[in-house]
Each structure stands twice: as structure tokens, then as C-alpha cells.
Design a protein around this motif. Structure first.
Motif, short mmCIF file in Angstrom:
data_model
loop_
_atom_site.label_atom_id
_atom_site.label_comp_id
_atom_site.label_asym_id
_atom_site.label_seq_id
_atom_site.Cartn_x
_atom_site.Cartn_y
_atom_site.Cartn_z
N PRO A 504 -15.58 -5.05 -7.06
CA PRO A 504 -15.33 -5.68 -5.76
C PRO A 504 -15.54 -4.67 -4.63
CG PRO A 504 -13.54 -6.17 -7.31
CD PRO A 504 -14.40 -5.16 -7.97
N PHE A 505 -16.09 -5.13 -3.54
CA PHE A 505 -16.48 -4.24 -2.45
C PHE A 505 -15.26 -3.48 -1.94
CE2 PHE A 505 -18.55 -3.06 1.56
CZ PHE A 505 -19.81 -2.71 1.06
N PRO A 506 -15.36 -2.14 -1.87
CA PRO A 506 -14.17 -1.35 -1.52
C PRO A 506 -13.61 -1.71 -0.14
CG PRO A 506 -16.17 0.01 -1.53
CD PRO A 506 -16.53 -1.30 -2.12
N SER A 507 -12.30 -1.75 -0.08
CA SER A 507 -11.65 -2.09 1.20
C SER A 507 -11.65 -0.86 2.10
CB SER A 507 -10.22 -2.55 0.95
OG SER A 507 -9.41 -1.41 0.70
N THR A 508 -11.27 -1.06 3.36
CA THR A 508 -11.23 0.05 4.31
C THR A 508 -9.83 0.65 4.39
OG1 THR A 508 -10.91 -1.61 6.02
CG2 THR A 508 -13.13 -0.76 5.75
N ASP A 509 -8.93 0.24 3.47
CA ASP A 509 -7.54 0.73 3.52
C ASP A 509 -7.46 2.26 3.46
OD1 ASP A 509 -6.96 -1.88 3.53
OD2 ASP A 509 -6.03 -1.96 1.53
N ARG A 510 -8.22 2.84 2.54
CA ARG A 510 -8.11 4.28 2.34
C ARG A 510 -9.04 5.07 3.25
NH1 ARG A 510 -8.47 5.17 -4.02
NH2 ARG A 510 -8.91 2.94 -4.18
#
Ligand SMILES: Cc1ncc(C[n+]2csc(CCOP(=O)(O)OP(=O)(O)O)c2C)c(N)n1
Ligand SMILES: [Mg+2]
Lengths: 574, 283
Positions: A504-510
Motif C-alpha cells: 500500500p502506498f506509504p503514508s506521509t505520517d513519518r
């Protein structure tokens, strides 16, 4: 010091052996090495080349300029003469090519005569050529000599001796006759680890406790099967050549169901045959790792060349809805660790995990100080033996809070392990009712998806802080993008964003990479395909559109100079 | 010891009178006779009416895709040859969609037992011709009759030197039970093709049709004689032989492969200690 040697000739002339051996000489000398291969889909004849770049600084891609061309055919000279660097040299054998060339950079070395005279056979011509390279570079014979010893030990002392005298003959000849050879070598240092992409995936599988690998040969994935097959007995991993790719993935699923870690590998055409099996993995929640080596399509395409044309295929293929993971390593070291992570996530979430790569990464050798074995993950998520026997009741597809059901090994207890490609109840038996269907979709798909999503690492950033220009890429374009960005960093405020954990496309959380992209003036997505498949994925997943695209789809990889030139052109225009 | 009631599974969704009921009952009888318990073996099936059988028993089950029973069964055996693995398929499933796997499972001689419920029709999809449907048979989808020659699984299996080749009939439970037991006891890839009347879609090959034709080949036939087996295998029409047609004692895959000869993969523990030495090989 940053030199490139290109060995060109026909299939069957031993170009790969010469290239592999030279690469090893340089890695054992402590240099950083990068190699890439360009070959045709044939066993004899045609024209192939192998390029070895070595330096005292890290190298991650091929360059256009050649410093030494070893020409085993006249085509090599016709094609690559113009790519020779200023002080470059072309080593060739005028008697075997039946042509003499004039010009300051031609160096006529009697590969065949020296082989016959010193090694007793024309077969030694390649060894003479390698010796000549040592002589041209001003290197000693010892490291190459030791490698030949290792390679031919099993063939007896005579063969070893003949190789060593041939090597010496080539070396002495070059020292005495290569007028104007002015290569200067950096001091030797500690040997480095040299590994290709497919070796790294194969070793990564073994290092993840893979016990079963079923596949049907298909370039560029076959190297994985070769590597694991060589380790079968040592590691207790069984390699089965299946009758076709449909069988390969179904065998892997059978082995996985029975309680062992299982994997298959193929290229686009074979993966097309596996697609129903991919969906079966999703439905039965049976983990499997699939190595997907891309080559240019459609259909048979260019079987031995490179492309990144199967990203959308890997992301969206297979009927029905189920979670999957797609990783796209940029280097062999990443390939090693992402194969490991693919096994871990496949087992943890009972899903299929795909490691997508391409011919360029498959066949390229890279050097590293080590592979960082301490970073490996291994957790056994299966319920075996006593742990399973201790349960009062057992349901293979039990509905749980996180969607992950207890994963029992059949035969280990009185509890039955039942699964079905039909929609099923918690026990695994075929059902038709709507309520159970909804429960199962939620269990298998909706509950697991956010958990899998949270496992995905954000892209890697390299370059200037708050750059005006961001070059983005995924998978095997890592090396050329990195070096092109480094080469341009004196002229521009430039950085690179590399994605290796794609779906799944990496989130921008990190890491707020969307923020970074949005602030840049120019954002260019570099892809080895025609339509910019990753750029489309980015837009679909985040709404962000790159301002420009660099696409290459001639079946060849990006090289540093051509990519840097392309970027210069674009930035000027944009 | 397991009794019949231990094998009571889900309620079958087959048509009343289906030949599969006889096969299911005989299967349970054979398992009880052999003293195998439900958790001690695995059945792999594909898709079709026949393929629903493991749900109607109680056992470890992998009910996979149409045509792909044998690859899954092979994978399970390769991972754990301590466990008997049975494949159950329809004629369409095994001889049509999965035909290639069938050939190669025989070559590999993996110790899997394959039971084909041969009703000479695609039942689940409502009556199309299967590879074993007689030439000339008209169906909705073959309005001019089947043009292709009927596949002969027995002759094919003998030609492939399949380790155990037998034919049973759903209407003769007594013989079928013995064939199931013999197959399970045999060391090597085993095929039992079971003539199974489909009361809904096959109006030609009915119980009566089979009853008039089947005969037990009996003790006169030597199943180790491959030429004699060929002769029997080619018989079809007025007289259809049932019983063990052919067998041999070719070594099985599991004992030939040194990786698993001593112990199955599933019993091996992950050993991290060797990895460092392997990493060194790249220097
Ligand atoms: C890939 C695929 N193709 C087609 C089907 C549809 N289908 C399901 S069962 C079947 C044929 C069943 O015939 P057979 O295997 O003889 O089993 P029977 O129902 O007669 O017992 C077909 C065509 C499917 N499920 N999957
Ligand atoms: Mg049928």
C-alpha cells in the motif's frame, strides 16, 4: 579514480565470465564496483556486452564513457569506439578479428597466440585478456591469480597452472607494450561484498527461512532459482521446477498451507499465468512471496532487456479484493532486506507479497561492506505442535479484531485446518450467505489493510535540503538518479526521492514527502517505461502530479551522463 | 479409533441420486477401515461438484482452484511427506483444466493419491462436454455433437508409467472401497478414475449404462504387466474393465530428493547461524 571497462563480443565467447571475474578482482581490491549486462536472447553469436565500473568512491550506475574496451568482435569496435574516454584504450586481437586498427588508442594484444603459446590452448584467450587488463591498469597478478585458482581447482592443477601462466603472459605483454596507458589506481583496501540483484533476492529468501521455491525458468528471474538451488541441501530448502507458472504458484501455496515459508519467481508473462493463484492466496489467506522480474513487454517483448512496465500489473492484477504488498528494491542490499520484509509481512498478515525488480537490477553487481544480517526479521507466526494442541477449539478463518486468524499447521493436532477458494465460513467451509460473506470481506480485507499500510516505510530522500528540483523514482532507477543528482548538485538545488515500498502506498505520517514535493519548483518522475506508471500511482494515491517526466523505453537502463543531460535539458525548459 | 460419525461433515449440496453420494460413503468406509483419523491427512480439491467432497467429510482441506488440485497437493507433500495427501477432482478439473499438471504429477511420481469422479460431463456448470464425454454427444454448448475424441485416462496413465492405475464405479461400493484402500496403501502417484453417474446432466452414461458394461478384471489380470495393462486400458464400449489395471514400484519423488529424504521440510527449524558464512561467499 573512476574507470569503466566494457567487454563486448558474441554470446558463447565467455564475456560474462570475464566480466564477473574482473568485477571480483576489483571488489577484492577494495574498490566499489558496479556492473551491468546487455545481452541478446540467444545462446551463440549476436552481440553482447558486460560493463564493469570501479572506483574508490561508491558507484551505483553505469557511465557512458568507457576507459578500456575489450573487443572480442569487430562490432564492439564499430559500436563503442566513439564512447571511449580521452585516455581510453581498445584492447583487441588483430589476428582473431582479422582486422588491424590504427589510432593511438588501439592496443593489439595477441589473445589467442599468447593463449596457445603459454596456456597450451586457445581456450585461455579470455584469461590472457584479463591478464592484459591487469597490466594496462598497473595492477598485480595476485588477486586474479587467486580467483582463477578457486575457479579451476576442481579441474586439476594443470588447468590452474595453464590459467596462471596465461594470465601472466597477458599481464607482461600489456606492461611492456601498452604505450601511453596512464591509468592510476587508488590504493587497495579491505575486500568488499559483491552481489547481484537476483543473488540478493535468493539469499534474502534463504535468510528469511524460505523452505520451498517453485518456479518455471524465465529471464530475468532465473538467477534466483539458480542461487537457491545451489543452497538446497545446505539450508534445507527445496527447489522444484514446476511444469508451468500456474503450477509453480499453486505448489508454493500448497507448501505454505502445509506449514513452510514458500516463494515463487517469474517475469511478466509467467506472472500473468500466476494471477489466479495470486487471488487464491488472497482468498485462502495463504502467504506467498513472489519475485517479479520485469522485462520489456507486451508478450515476449525483449526477453533479456530491462523495463519497469509491470508496476500497474503487479498492483492491480487478480480478481477480487484482498490486501497485497508490493516492494521495489533499488539496490541488491535493499532487495535482500525487502525480500526478508516480504516474507515477514506475508506470514504476519497471511497475504501475498510481491518483490518487483527488473533485468537491470537482476544482473547488476554492486559492492557493499556487508548486508547487515543483524537487520533481518524472523518471527514464526504459525501455530505449531503444542501451541495448536493446547487450543480447545480451532477455526482457520476465525473472525478476530485485527482480521488475522490463527494460522495452524495441518497434522500437528486434532484440530482440522480447512480452507477454500470459495467464500467460506470461519471453519473454512464453503458458504453462500450474504452475512458471512460480509464478515469475511471485512476480516480478510478491510481490517487487515490499515495494518499492512502502517508497515510501509516512506520514500528515501537524498540531496539538498528544501530542493528546488526533486527527481523521483522507484525500484532500479535508484542508482542512475542518485548519481545524476549528485553530479548536478553543484549547479542546482536538487534532491531525489526514491520509493522502494510501493504498495500500500506509504503514508506521509513519518515523512511529509508531499510537502517536500509541493514546495519544489520542478518535480520530475524518472521511469523506465512509456506511460509513467508510478507517476499515475502517485496521482491516484495522493493527488500530487509531477511537473515533468523522463521516460526511457528502449529496453536499456538509464546511465548517469544521459540522465543528467536530460535533467539539464528539462530544467532549462521548465 | 475413528468411526463413521467422526467423518460426518457438512450437508452435501449434490442432486438426489448423484453418484457422488456412493463415492463419499465408500470413502468414509475405507478411511474407517484403514484407521486413519480426520486430522492425519489432507484432501486437496479443485472446483466442481466432485471437488466439494472434502467439506462433506471431516479432514484437513485445501479446496483450491478449478484444475489446480495436483500442484497444491504436490506442494503439501513436498513440505510434509509425513502426511498422506489425497487429491479429489472432477473429469473436467483434472483431465481438462489441469491436464498438464496430471501429466507431470505422473512423471514426478509424487506420492499423492488422485481420485477422479468421472461423470463424463461438466456438472457444476450445467452440462457441457468434458474431455471424457463420448464423441458425438450433443449438449447445449456442443449442438453438433462433440467432435473431439474421448480422452482415455487409463491408457494415458499407463503410457505415462503412472505408479498405480485403477478404475472404479460409484455403483459398486464393495470394489471401490478396496481400490481406495489399495491406492492409499500404494507407494507412488496413484490414479483411481471413478465412473460416476450424473443423474441431472448425463442422460447417456447412467447407472444402467455402466452396470451393463463394467466388469471386474479379477485375478487373471497381472497389473504389473504393462502390455497387458495397455490392453485393458484400451477397452471401452460394450465392456469396461474395473479394478487395478496397472501398477509399478518406481521410487517416489520424496525419497529420491535428498533435501527431504530424511525428514520433511515442515519439521526443519530456521537456523540463522550459517548466514554469516554464506555472506562471506560474496567477498
Ligand atoms: C478457471 C475456471 N474456469 C472455469 C470455471 C467454471 N467451472 C467450475 S467447475 C467446472 C467444470 C466442472 O466439471 P468437472 O471438473 O468434471 O466437475 P463436476 O462438476 O462434473 O463434478 C467449470 C468449467 C472455474 N471455476 N474456474
Ligand atoms: Mg465432471
Amino acid at each position: 579514480m573512476d574507470y569503466s571497462i566494457r567487454i563486448g563480443g558474441e554470446a558463447g565467447q565467455g564475456i560474462q565470465t570475464v566480466g564477473d571475474t574482473l568485477a571480483k578482482v576489483f571488489s577484492r581490491s577494495g574498490y566499489h564496483v558496479f556492473t551491468h549486462q546487455d545481452y541478446e536472447s540467444r545462446v551463440r553469436g549476436g552481440h553482447n556486452f558486460y560493463q564493469v565500473r570501479f572506483s574508490d568512491n561508491p558507484v551505483t550506475a553505469s557511465r557512458d564513457k568507457i576507459d578500456i574496451l575489450i573487443a572480442f568482435d569487430t562490432i564492439s569496435i564499430e559500436l563503442y569506439e566513439k564512447e571511449l574516454s580521452e585516455n581510453g584504450r581498445i584492447a583487441y586481437d588483430s589476428s582473431s578479428l582479422k582486422t588491424g586498427y590504427t589510432g593511438p588508442y588501439f592496443f593489439d594484444v595477441p589473445f589467442y597466440d599468447l593463449a596457445l603459446k603459454h596456456g597450451g590452448s586457445k581456450i585461455m584467450a579470455n584469461t590472457v585478456a584479463m591478464g592484459a587488463v591487469m597490466g594496462m591498469l598497473g595492477l598485480e597478478a595476485d588477486i586474479l591469480s587467486a580467483l582463477l585458482q578457486e575457479a579451476f581447482e576442481s579441474k586439476g592443477e594443470e588447468v590452474v597452472a595453464a590459467n596462471v601462466t596465461s594470465l601472466t603472459a597477458g599481464l607482461v605483454f600489456a606492461r611492456q607494450n601498452c604505450s601511453g596507458c596512464s591509468f592510476s589506481m587508488a590504493p587497495l583496501s579491505e575486500p568488499k561484498l559483491l552481489i547481484t540483484g537476483t543473488e540478493a533476492i535468493g539469499f534474502g529468501a534463504i535468510a528469511s527461512g524460505c523452505r520451498f521455491y517453485a518456479a518455471y525458468p524465465m529471464t530475468p528471474s532465473t538467477g534466483i532459482m539458480n542461487y537457491i538451488a545451489a543452497k538446497e541441501e545446505e539450508y534445507g530448502v527445496l527447489v522444484e521446477q514446476a511444469e508451468d507458472e500456474i503450477s509453480a504458484i499453486n505448489m508454493a501455496l500448497g507448501a505454505s498451507f502445509a506449514g513452510v515459508r514458500a516463494m515463487t519467481g517469474t517475469s511478466g508473462g509467467g506472472f500473468a499465468l500466476m494471477v489466479e493463484g495470486l487471488s487464491l492466496s488472497g482468498m485462502t489467506e495463504t502467504p506467498v512471496v513472489i519475485a517479479l522480474g520485469q522485462r520489456p513487454g507486451p508478450a515476449t517483448g525483449l526477453p533479456t532487456r530491462t523495463e519497469q512496465g509491470d508496476l500497474q500489473f503487479a498492483l492491480y492484477t487478480a480478481h477480487g479484493e484482498f490486501p497485497r504488498v508490493v516492494f521495489a528494491p533499488g539496490t541488491p542490499k535493499q532487495a535482500f532486506h525487502l525480500t526478508n520484509k516480504a516474507f515477514d509481512l506475508a506470514e504476519k498478515y497471511q497475504i501475498p507479497a510481491i518483490v518487483i525488480f527488473d533485468q537491470y537490477l537482476a544482473d547488476s553487481c554492486w559492492t557493499f561492506e556487508g548486508l547487515d544480517l543483524d537487520g533481518l526479521i524472523y518471527n514464526d507466526y504459525r501455530l505449531r505442535g503444542e501451541a495448536l494442541r493446547a487450543l480447545n477449539t480451532y477455526k482457520r478463518h476465525e473472525v478476530t479484531d485485527d482480521g488475522i486468524s490463527p494460522f495452524g499447521v495441518p497434522g500437528d493436532s486434532r484440530h482440522l485446518v480447512v480452507t477454500d477458494s470459495d467464500e467460506h465460513d470461519e471453519e473454512g467451509h464453503i458458504i453462500e450467505d450474504a452475512a458471512t460473506r460480509v464478515l469475511m470481506v471485512e476480516k480478510r480485507f478491510k481490517k487487515k489493510l490499515p495494518l499492512v499500510h502502517a508497515e510501509m516505510a516512506p520514500p528515501m530522500f537524498h540531496g539538498h535540503k528544501d530542493p528546488d528540483i526533486v527527481m523521483a523514482g522507484w525500484g532500479s532507477t535508484y542508482g542512475p538518479i542518485k548519481e545524476a543528482v549528485d553530479a548536478l548538485s553543484g549547479e542546482y538545488s536538487i534532491g531525489m526521492l526514491h520509493f522502494s515500498e510501493i504498495f500500500p502506498f506509504p503514508s506521509t505520517d513519518r515523512f511529509d514527502y508531499i510537502g517536500l514535493l509541493s514546495k519544489a519548483k520542478t518535480t520530475i518522475c524518472v521511469e523506465n517505461n512509456a506511460q509513467g506508471q508510478f507517476a499515475r500511482l502517485m496521482r491516484a494515491e495522493t493527488g500530487f502530479s509531477f511537473s515533468g517526466h523522463i521516460n526511457r523505453y528502449d529496453g536499456r537502463p538509464f546511465t548517469v551522463e544521459s540522465l543528467a543531460g536530460d535533467i539539464r535539458g528539462r530544467v532549462g525548459r521548465l | 479409533m475413528a468411526g463413521l460419525e467422526d467423518y460426518k461433515g457438512q450437508t452435501p449440496a449434490w442432486c438426489p441420486g448423484c453418484g457422488n453420494f456412493g463415492i463419499l460413503k465408500t470413502f468414509k468406509d475405507a478411511l474407517v477401515d484403514l484407521g486413519i483419523e480426520p486430522h492425519q491427512f489432507t484432501i486437496v480439491s479443485g472446483i466442481g461438484q466432485a471437488a466439494k467432497l472434502p467439506h462433506y467429510l471431516r479432514c484437513n482441506t485445501f479446496n483450491g482452484l478449478h484444475g489446480r488440485t495436483l500442484p497444491v497437493a504436490t506442494g503439501i507433500r513436498l513440505a510434509n511427506h509425513g502426511m498422506p495427501v489425497i487429491a479429489v477432482a472432477g473429469d473436467g478439473d483434472c483431465y481438462g483444466e489441469g491436464g498438464n499438471h496430471f501429466l507431470h504429477a505422473m512423471r514426478r511420481n509424487i506420492n499423492v493419491k488422485l481420485f477422479v469422479h468421472d461423470n463424463q460431463i461438466y456438472a457444476l456448470t450445467k452440462g457441457q462436454a468434458s474431455p471424457t464425454t463420448a464423441e458425438g454427444t450433443k449438449t447445449k454448448n456442443q449442438p453438433f455433437g462433440v467432435f473431439s475424441e474421448q480422452l482415455n485416462p487409463m491408457a494415458l496413465a499407463v503410457a505415462m508409467d503412472c505408479s498405480f492405475v485403477a478404475r472404479g464405479f460409484a455403483g459398486d461400493g464393495g470394489q471401490l472401497k478396496e481400490l481406495i484402500k489399495a491406492a492409499l496403501g500404494h507407494r507412488g502417484f496413484s490414479l483411481v478414475d471413478i465412473l460416476q453417474p450424473c443423474v441431472t446432466f448425463n442422460k447417456i452414461n447412467t447407472y444402467e449404462w455402466y452396470k451393463q458394461r463394467v466388469y471386474n478384471i479379477g485375478p487373471d489380470h497381472n497389473p504389473n504387466d504393462r502390455m497387458a495393462a495397455f490392453g485393458r486400458a484400451l477397452e471401452w464400449g460394450d465392456r469396461i474393465p474395473t479394478g487395478v489395471i496397472y501398477k509399478n514400484d518406481r521410487p517416489i519423488y520424496e525419497e529420491r530428493n535428498p533435501v527431504v529424504r530424511e525428514r520433511p521440510l515442515v519439521s526443519m527449524k530456521f537456523e540463522k547461524s550459517r548466514l554469516e558464512a554464506t555472506e562471506k561467499e560474496f567477498f
